[in-house]
Scaffold this motif. Structure first.
Motif, PDB file in Angstrom:
ATOM      1  N   LYS A 122       1.067  -1.262  -0.011  1.00  0.00           N
ATOM      2  CA  LYS A 122      -0.066   0.044   0.133  1.00  0.00           C
ATOM      3  C   LYS A 122       0.606   1.266  -0.382  1.00  0.00           C
ATOM      4  O   LYS A 122       0.989   2.731  -1.250  1.00  0.00           O
ATOM      5  N   ASP A 126       1.109   3.785  -2.599  1.00  0.00           N
ATOM      6  CA  ASP A 126       1.020   5.154  -2.427  1.00  0.00           C
ATOM      7  C   ASP A 126       1.740   6.580  -3.247  1.00  0.00           C
ATOM      8  O   ASP A 126       2.272   7.655  -3.243  1.00  0.00           O
ATOM      9  N   GLU A 127       2.954   5.839  -2.946  1.00  0.00           N
ATOM     10  CA  GLU A 127       4.704   6.745  -3.026  1.00  0.00           C
ATOM     11  C   GLU A 127       4.572   7.065  -4.168  1.00  0.00           C
ATOM     12  O   GLU A 127       4.923   7.409  -5.096  1.00  0.00           O
ATOM     13  N   LYS A 130       2.478   9.057  -5.950  1.00  0.00           N
ATOM     14  CA  LYS A 130       2.213  11.022  -5.466  1.00  0.00           C
ATOM     15  C   LYS A 130       3.717  11.131  -6.238  1.00  0.00           C
ATOM     16  O   LYS A 130       4.133  12.120  -6.995  1.00  0.00           O
TER      17      LYS A 130
END
Length: 147
Positions: A122, A126-127, A130
């Motif tokens: 997860k 998310d990284e 971004k």
């Protein structure tokens, strides 16, 4: 069937824990050393040919090494657990579920491992979101590196 497996697994874990405690004990090493010395001082040992005698000596040394290695591993493992527990206790957002994880069953450790694997996936996702150039939350910055 699951209950039989779970019961067998818990029994095996208890057996392993007891075996580790016994093999890593100093008294056990002393008993094993006395046993090896008794065998080496036995009259039958001296009546063997040299090849059998050398094999017995090597076997005795390997047998004693098992106890020494187990004792050092127990000490090393305990120190690592203490260090990790201290780090977890000092870090406030850390989950308390992993403190003293060495006392948990293999099934509980596997569940925690799955949970942390999912968390890592997860965080990686998310990284990636971004760091993507089309993401509105991360404006594209010009490359200012000297190379």
């Amino acid at each position: 069937m699951k209950n039989v497996y779970r019961h067998t697994d818990r029994g095996f874990e208890k057996l392993v824990s007891v075996s580790i405690a016994i093999l890593g004990n100093s008294i056990t090493f002393i008993i094993a050393l006395c046993l090896v010395l008794f065998w080496l001082s036995n009259k039958e040992f001296y009546t063997q040919d040299i090849h059998d005698s050398i094999g017995d000596v090597i076997l005795g040394v390997a047998f004693l090494s098992l106890f020494i290695i187990q004792k050092s591993f127990n000490r090393f493992s305990a120190s690592i657990h203490l260090k990790v527990n201290e780090l977890l206790a000092s870090h406030e957002p850390a989950k308390n579920a992993v403190i003293n994880v060495e006392a948990k069953t293999e099934h509980e450790i596997n569940e925690l491992s799955k949970e942390y694997t999912e968390l890592a996936e997860k965080l990686k996702a998310d990284e990636n979101v971004k760091s993507s150039p089309t993401s509105p939350t991360s404006p594209a910055l010009p490359d200012t590196s000297p190379l």
